[in-house]
Scaffold this active site. Sequence first.
Site, PDB file in Angstrom:
ATOM      1  N   SER A 188      -3.466  -1.639  -3.900  1.00  0.00           N
ATOM      2  CA  SER A 188      -2.696  -1.926  -2.684  1.00  0.00           C
ATOM      3  C   SER A 188      -3.398  -2.968  -1.815  1.00  0.00           C
ATOM      4  CB  SER A 188      -2.458  -0.650  -1.886  1.00  0.00           C
ATOM      5  OG  SER A 188      -1.705   0.229  -2.673  1.00  0.00           O
TER       6      SER A 188
ATOM      7  N   HIS B 105      -2.517  -6.289  -3.078  1.00  0.00           N
ATOM      8  CA  HIS B 105      -1.202  -6.768  -2.635  1.00  0.00           C
ATOM      9  C   HIS B 105      -1.329  -7.537  -1.319  1.00  0.00           C
ATOM     10  CE1 HIS B 105       1.116  -4.905  -5.746  1.00  0.00           C
ATOM     11  NE2 HIS B 105       0.851  -3.671  -5.378  1.00  0.00           N
TER      12      HIS B 105
END
Length: 364
Positions: A40, A43
């Site tokens: 994450s 990202h």
Amino acid sequence: MKAAVLYEPRKPMVIEDLKLAPPKAGEVRVKVAANGACHSDLHVMTGDMRMPLPMVLGHEGAGIVAEVGAGVASVKEGDHVVLSFSPVCGYCHYCTQGQPHLCITRPQGLGTLMDGTTRLSKNGSEIFHFCYAATFAEEAVVPESCAIKIRDDVPLDRACFVGCGTMTGIGAVINTAKVRPGANVAVIGCGGVGLNVIQGAALAGAHEIVAIDLLANKLELAKVFGATKVVNPSQDDAYKAVMDLTHGSGVDYAFEVISSPKTIELAFRMTGRGGTCTIVGVSPEGARISFNPNVFTLMEKRLIGSYYGSTRPRIDMPLLIDLYMDKKIKIDELVSRTFPLEGVNEAYDLLRKGETSRSVIKFF
Ligand code: COD
Ligand code: ZN
Ligand code: ZN
């Protein structure tokens, strides 16, 4: 204190000295011991997940409480904690009905603590916190509800994974989808989170667990975590493999653990009648999926999402630590490499290339 700061997407994080203000009321300062390198954060680094910058990333941390702000009652200096990245108020509609992961009282803006301000700064300019954690730093100030007290005999460079990958993966199976013993399961994406979905399915007593990933090294690890069959879609048709294995029925539970509309559609397609497809990944902004609505009615297929393994942090996180200490779940096997903070960019290069499942950034 030393921290890794992301100034621009697609540029390396910069290791530098930042100022960390003391905890305000209801906050806790934690000496960060260790931190997993989860996808994450990547990202945000690639710009797929937009966040205010500059920001200190890191949301899979564990450490030791160094200071508590006014009114903090659940932890004290010296307590070992796992850091949850999802604050909980305890009194909103969702907290009250036992879904604290859906707590509604978080600030609208991203990158701050609960009062809308940051504790991180450099030369007087504010630096944002990723996910109330910002644990690629020697210390972090977090909301009290994010500092989850754990037993102090668990190594913190293992406990940190309970702050994200282990909780998100196992929780998606046990808390969200509620996989039943004997069910057939397919898992698309066998990274740090997907491997935990696989071991969650094994823990739940699933019968067949089909692991699907483009990388042979991830599929090897998937077997270690409990996959009964592995499929590489670059060599074999994953849909056909699942249909053959289930005699044309499709699986009872499918999980998408990548974050792309294509693999969500594939996961839903391989879900059988009455089955449940659970989306774990968060796709880039603007992504869309498309289905024939009649499969919901005529086949009673379900499509659901799982956020943070539907965690009830103060119940689930200490429990996962106990299961690890009792050797009922695996964490050691998840860790490919250990780096000091200076190695954080290399840790993400390796994740991007698919060479690691998880690296750990270890402070002490
Ligand atoms: N087919 C099969 N496998 C694929 C494909 C494909 N088309 N594309 C990628 N993969 C595999 C990769 O080879 C890799 O093994 C795996 O998918 C992804 O693994 P990681 O280790 O890079 O990623 P994770 O497991 O750390 O994270 C996956 C998430 C889905 C959790 C992440 O991408 C995400 O969406 N995060 C936001 C959602 C969320 O809840 N965040 C909270 C904190 S995680
Ligand atoms: Zn994560
Ligand atoms: Zn709440």
